[in-house]
Design a protein around this motif. Structure first.
Motif, PDB file in Angstrom:
ATOM      1  N   VAL A 157     -84.212 -25.497 -51.805  1.00 55.38           N
ATOM      2  CA  VAL A 157     -85.413 -24.711 -52.136  1.00 55.38           C
ATOM      3  C   VAL A 157     -85.500 -23.436 -51.303  1.00 55.38           C
ATOM      4  N   TYR A 158     -85.171 -23.526 -50.006  1.00 52.91           N
ATOM      5  CA  TYR A 158     -85.408 -22.406 -49.105  1.00 52.91           C
ATOM      6  C   TYR A 158     -84.139 -21.814 -48.492  1.00 52.91           C
ATOM      7  N   ALA A 238     -94.648 -26.073 -46.200  1.00 53.00           N
ATOM      8  CA  ALA A 238     -93.430 -26.159 -47.007  1.00 53.00           C
ATOM      9  C   ALA A 238     -92.811 -27.546 -46.900  1.00 53.00           C
ATOM     10  N   ARG A 265     -94.532 -22.486 -51.880  1.00 52.92           N
ATOM     11  CA  ARG A 265     -93.120 -22.076 -51.868  1.00 52.92           C
ATOM     12  C   ARG A 265     -92.959 -20.596 -51.540  1.00 52.92           C
TER      13      ARG A 265
END
Length: 286
Positions: A157-158, A238, A265
């Motif tokens: 995701v990051y 997060a 997000r």
């Protein structure tokens, strides 16, 4: 106003020292610049995941997820504790991951041996009289699986460059090499096997008062200066946003699926991007 390179250097050093501890600079020199063979090749999925700023989110998510196993939570509560040694635990964990991922093979094995010695001394008894031990392969397997899943999900995701399916399987297999050395019996070696292991632990997991107390402390009362708390809050949000839905009620965590997919997000991406920028080397001028 400070030049951009100075701002980057100051922010990067502050972040590095908070996570790696006061001995971080000396450890960094030894880990990254000592010559010799390593367990993992540079550029492999293991080094990409563990070298990315998304690990800040993954580490917090792993910490939250691990609290759901009562024996693991009791071991932490009785032998280290979140309040008294939360940053000490973070320093030790980050150093262990750095040494085993990036350090020379001899140093990596020494780090594993040191952790196994510590685990051998961590024993106790649950409320019902059942004994627990940090060296128990079953308990080690839970901690390992929670970390593998958290680090991987946070990176997808990051992370700067998410892994494809084959690379995700390779990452799980590479982390399994470290887990096996720590005493995990038959650790998962693919993303599918990892999901199966996590599902198998579900009947054992629950939100104990110790777990909820630890979660509140980690999320709401970090031992940080006020100036650093907004960034930490973004990383914490997060991490919570990546927790499975079924964990929210036992740990008293909020569940806002729409906000987590959008606002959280975006804020988490900004926070990890800022840390990544701060820790990166500035480009040469001219």
């Amino acid at each position: 106003m400070l030049p951009v390179p100075d701002v980057r250097a100051r922010l990067g050093e502050a972040v590095f020292l908070r996570v790696a501890g006061p001995d971080g600079p000396r450890q960094r020199e030894r880990i990254h610049f000592r010559e010799g063979p390593r367990w993992f090749e540079a550029g492999s999925p293991m080094t990409r995941v563990h070298g990315d700023a998304a690990m800040f989110v993954g580490g917090l998510r792993a910490l939250l997820l691990q609290t759901l196993h009562p024996a693991a939570m009791r071991a932490v509560s009785e032998h280290s504790g979140f309040r008294g040694d939360v940053w000490g635990r973070l320093h030790r964990t980050s150093t262990f991951l750095a040494v085993t991922t990036f350090g020379v093979a001899d140093d990596a094995q020494q780090a594993v041996d040191a952790v196994r010695r510590i685990h051998s001394r961590v024993t106790g008894t649950m409320d019902d009289g059942t004994p627990y031990a940090a060296s128990d392969p079953h308990l080690l397997a839970w901690v390992h699986a929670a970390e593998a899943d958290s680090f991987l999900r946070a990176h997808q995701v990051y992370g700067r460059r998410p892994l494809d399916r084959s690379e995700r399987d390779t990452y799980v297999a590479q982390l399994a090499e470290v887990g096996a050395r720590l005493g995990v019996v038959d650790p998962p070696r693919s993303e599918a096997e990892l999901a199966e292991v996590l599902a198998a632990y579900r009947p054992e997991l629950r939100g104990t008062p110790e777990a909820r107390d630890a979660v509140r402390y980690v999320l709401l009362r970090p031992p940080l200066p006020l100036a650093a708390r907004p960034a930490y809050a973004a990383l914490a949000a997060a991490a919570v946003g990546l927790m499975p839905a079924w964990t929210r009620l036992p740990l008293r965590l909020p569940w806002l699926p729409v906000s987590e997919r959008t606002v959280v997000r975006a804020v988490g991406g900004l926070a990890t991007g800022t840390i990544r920028w701060a820790l990166s080397e500035p480009a040469p001028v001219g």
